[in-house]
Design a protein around this motif. Sequence first.
Motif, PDB file in Angstrom:
ATOM      1  N   GLY A 372       0.833  -1.396  -0.108  1.00  0.00           N
ATOM      2  CA  GLY A 372      -0.070  -0.013   0.084  1.00  0.00           C
ATOM      3  C   GLY A 372       0.898   1.226   0.164  1.00  0.00           C
ATOM      4  O   GLY A 372       0.688   2.095  -0.974  1.00  0.00           O
ATOM      5  N   LEU A 373       1.994   1.325   0.802  1.00  0.00           N
ATOM      6  CA  LEU A 373       2.645   2.645   0.789  1.00  0.00           C
ATOM      7  C   LEU A 373       3.508   2.613  -0.346  1.00  0.00           C
ATOM      8  O   LEU A 373       3.712   4.023  -0.828  1.00  0.00           O
ATOM      9  CB  LEU A 373       3.828   2.530   2.234  1.00  0.00           C
ATOM     10  N   ALA A 374       4.094   1.634  -0.907  1.00  0.00           N
ATOM     11  CA  ALA A 374       4.706   1.469  -2.414  1.00  0.00           C
ATOM     12  C   ALA A 374       3.806   2.232  -3.375  1.00  0.00           C
ATOM     13  O   ALA A 374       4.183   3.050  -4.265  1.00  0.00           O
ATOM     14  CB  ALA A 374       5.178   0.255  -2.572  1.00  0.00           C
ATOM     15  N   TRP A 375       2.360   1.593  -3.309  1.00  0.00           N
ATOM     16  CA  TRP A 375       1.394   2.402  -4.228  1.00  0.00           C
ATOM     17  C   TRP A 375       1.235   3.845  -4.039  1.00  0.00           C
ATOM     18  O   TRP A 375       1.262   4.760  -5.108  1.00  0.00           O
ATOM     19  CB  TRP A 375       0.177   1.569  -4.136  1.00  0.00           C
ATOM     20  N   LEU A 376       1.274   4.220  -2.950  1.00  0.00           N
ATOM     21  CA  LEU A 376       0.948   5.663  -2.657  1.00  0.00           C
ATOM     22  C   LEU A 376       2.088   6.469  -3.052  1.00  0.00           C
ATOM     23  O   LEU A 376       1.986   7.615  -3.594  1.00  0.00           O
ATOM     24  CB  LEU A 376       0.553   5.890  -1.122  1.00  0.00           C
ATOM     25  N   GLN A 377       3.509   6.074  -2.827  1.00  0.00           N
ATOM     26  CA  GLN A 377       4.505   6.723  -2.967  1.00  0.00           C
ATOM     27  C   GLN A 377       4.769   6.671  -4.692  1.00  0.00           C
ATOM     28  O   GLN A 377       4.757   8.020  -4.972  1.00  0.00           O
ATOM     29  CB  GLN A 377       6.048   5.924  -2.845  1.00  0.00           C
ATOM     30  N   GLU A 378       4.151   5.783  -5.291  1.00  0.00           N
ATOM     31  CA  GLU A 378       4.178   5.837  -7.032  1.00  0.00           C
ATOM     32  C   GLU A 378       3.142   6.869  -7.426  1.00  0.00           C
ATOM     33  O   GLU A 378       3.275   7.554  -8.288  1.00  0.00           O
ATOM     34  CB  GLU A 378       4.143   4.424  -7.430  1.00  0.00           C
ATOM     35  N   GLN A 379       1.961   6.823  -6.715  1.00  0.00           N
ATOM     36  CA  GLN A 379       0.982   7.739  -7.142  1.00  0.00           C
ATOM     37  C   GLN A 379       1.222   9.169  -7.077  1.00  0.00           C
ATOM     38  O   GLN A 379       1.151   9.783  -8.072  1.00  0.00           O
ATOM     39  CB  GLN A 379      -0.503   7.749  -6.237  1.00  0.00           C
ATOM     40  N   LEU A 380       2.012   9.534  -6.093  1.00  0.00           N
ATOM     41  CA  LEU A 380       2.315  10.930  -5.872  1.00  0.00           C
ATOM     42  C   LEU A 380       3.665  11.210  -6.871  1.00  0.00           C
ATOM     43  O   LEU A 380       3.674  12.403  -7.562  1.00  0.00           O
ATOM     44  CB  LEU A 380       3.060  11.141  -4.588  1.00  0.00           C
ATOM     45  N   LEU A 381       4.599  10.321  -7.283  1.00  0.00           N
ATOM     46  CA  LEU A 381       5.581  10.481  -8.099  1.00  0.00           C
ATOM     47  C   LEU A 381       5.140  10.632  -9.504  1.00  0.00           C
ATOM     48  O   LEU A 381       5.590  11.454 -10.458  1.00  0.00           O
ATOM     49  CB  LEU A 381       6.463   9.199  -7.863  1.00  0.00           C
ATOM     50  N   GLN A 382       4.139   9.751  -9.895  1.00  0.00           N
ATOM     51  CA  GLN A 382       3.419   9.841 -11.290  1.00  0.00           C
ATOM     52  C   GLN A 382       2.810  11.126 -11.251  1.00  0.00           C
ATOM     53  O   GLN A 382       2.810  11.759 -12.380  1.00  0.00           O
ATOM     54  CB  GLN A 382       2.381   8.609 -11.349  1.00  0.00           C
ATOM     55  N   ARG A 383       2.111  11.724 -10.262  1.00  0.00           N
ATOM     56  CA  ARG A 383       1.391  12.865 -10.223  1.00  0.00           C
ATOM     57  C   ARG A 383       2.379  13.974 -10.830  1.00  0.00           C
ATOM     58  O   ARG A 383       2.301  15.117 -11.410  1.00  0.00           O
ATOM     59  CB  ARG A 383       0.695  13.468  -9.090  1.00  0.00           C
ATOM     60  N   ASP A 384       3.713  14.038 -10.073  1.00  0.00           N
ATOM     61  CA  ASP A 384       4.589  14.869 -10.329  1.00  0.00           C
ATOM     62  C   ASP A 384       5.030  14.841 -11.540  1.00  0.00           C
ATOM     63  O   ASP A 384       5.377  15.816 -12.483  1.00  0.00           O
ATOM     64  CB  ASP A 384       6.010  14.555  -9.393  1.00  0.00           C
ATOM     65  N   ARG A 385       5.347  13.621 -12.386  1.00  0.00           N
ATOM     66  CA  ARG A 385       5.637  13.470 -13.523  1.00  0.00           C
ATOM     67  C   ARG A 385       4.664  14.197 -14.711  1.00  0.00           C
ATOM     68  O   ARG A 385       5.117  14.717 -15.698  1.00  0.00           O
ATOM     69  CB  ARG A 385       5.823  11.904 -13.901  1.00  0.00           C
ATOM     70  N   GLU A 386       3.402  13.969 -14.365  1.00  0.00           N
ATOM     71  CA  GLU A 386       2.338  14.189 -15.231  1.00  0.00           C
ATOM     72  C   GLU A 386       2.479  15.786 -15.168  1.00  0.00           C
ATOM     73  O   GLU A 386       2.294  16.548 -16.377  1.00  0.00           O
ATOM     74  CB  GLU A 386       1.132  13.785 -14.793  1.00  0.00           C
TER      75      GLU A 386
END
Length: 401
Positions: A372-386
């Motif tokens: 769950g924490l890995a998913w949350l971290q990736e969500q925030l990184l993906q938002r930054d990339r977008e």
Amino acid sequence: LGYQNLISIVFRLMSFRDAWMQVGKAAKRAAAESNSTVPPLHLVLVEEPEAHLHAQVQQVFIRKAYDILRKHVELKDNTNLCTQLVVSTHSSHVAHECEFACLRYFRRRPAAAADLVPTSTVVNLSEVFGSEDQTPRFVTRYLTATHSDLFFADAAIFVEGSAERMLVPHFIRSRYEKLYQRYITVLEIGGSHAHRLRPLIEALGLTTLVITDIDAVDADTRSSAQPVRGAGLETANVTLREWLPAKALIDDLLDLRDDLKVKTYADQFSIRVAYQHPVKVTISAQAGPVEALARTFEDALVFENLDFFRSASGTGVIAKFRDAIGSHTDTQGLNTELSNILRKMTKAAFALDLLFSKEPGELNVPTYIAKGLAWLQEQLLQRDREILAAAVATEGSRAAA
């Protein structure tokens, strides 16, 4: 504490009020201009009053500011003369002191395409939950009783109890560097109430991880039960049953793919649920790896840190876990004894014993929480990339033009 700034702001508010009500110099100016009419609406805008103010003083300000603006003999019960105070803030202390219905949340929306710009929408929080029933009353009381960090966070994590509330931030700090750099609010809400915050989370568009317990029960008697396969058990967790993933059978929950634990919304945010799922553990070297099905955060933590608990030198709950592991060679017997121990203890006591006896960063994070924490971290990184890609594309379009 910033009292000097507070006093300065208070005097400014008093001067605004007196100018409106034509007191003192304002009365002389009105007489000279032959204008004694008082406008029916007094609108006062205050930007970021928390600057240089201690948290306590911020709360004093927001509690008293409106009263100061209405402190005049002709204003007390006069509905024909209205005062509106609009405060912009990034302070959870200021938001905490306001009535929930008075809050307006400015929600940022990233650009949907390269030729578009980011926008904001205003969420009227008095309308989020509809009519005045048990859900809005619960949320209002809960947020008022705890804190309002939710309105200022990059993401939210809902946890089941006090043990998770103490230990999850340690897991983030030691294992998830990018997530630790973000403003994440961790709310202890419990599986039976997390779904009540659903309208608020969806209105705020806040990426959220719900860490909860599988809570297996007998389908007929509704009594608590250890998770086992093929027994027709159900979950008593309302969040899992009615929100995400909207499944009641324990067998379905145990075998559910990770991608089906996520709900993605059209306006660019997601919600994920994390609950106990099967893991392979080695209780006895002779028996080899076997499947363990945990019911709560505490027994999941024990199963995935057996070596630590086998050799732990602590007392209290940790000593009981050590003895239980030493006296069992199968997961079912160990599960039953762990449940008996957990039933007689408090989650906070368990977490405090762990914090005292071992560096939390050295513990294995239970797999369901780690994912769950890995998913949350990736969500925030993906938002930054977008956001970055949209900004680069916009600049490219401008340069070409």
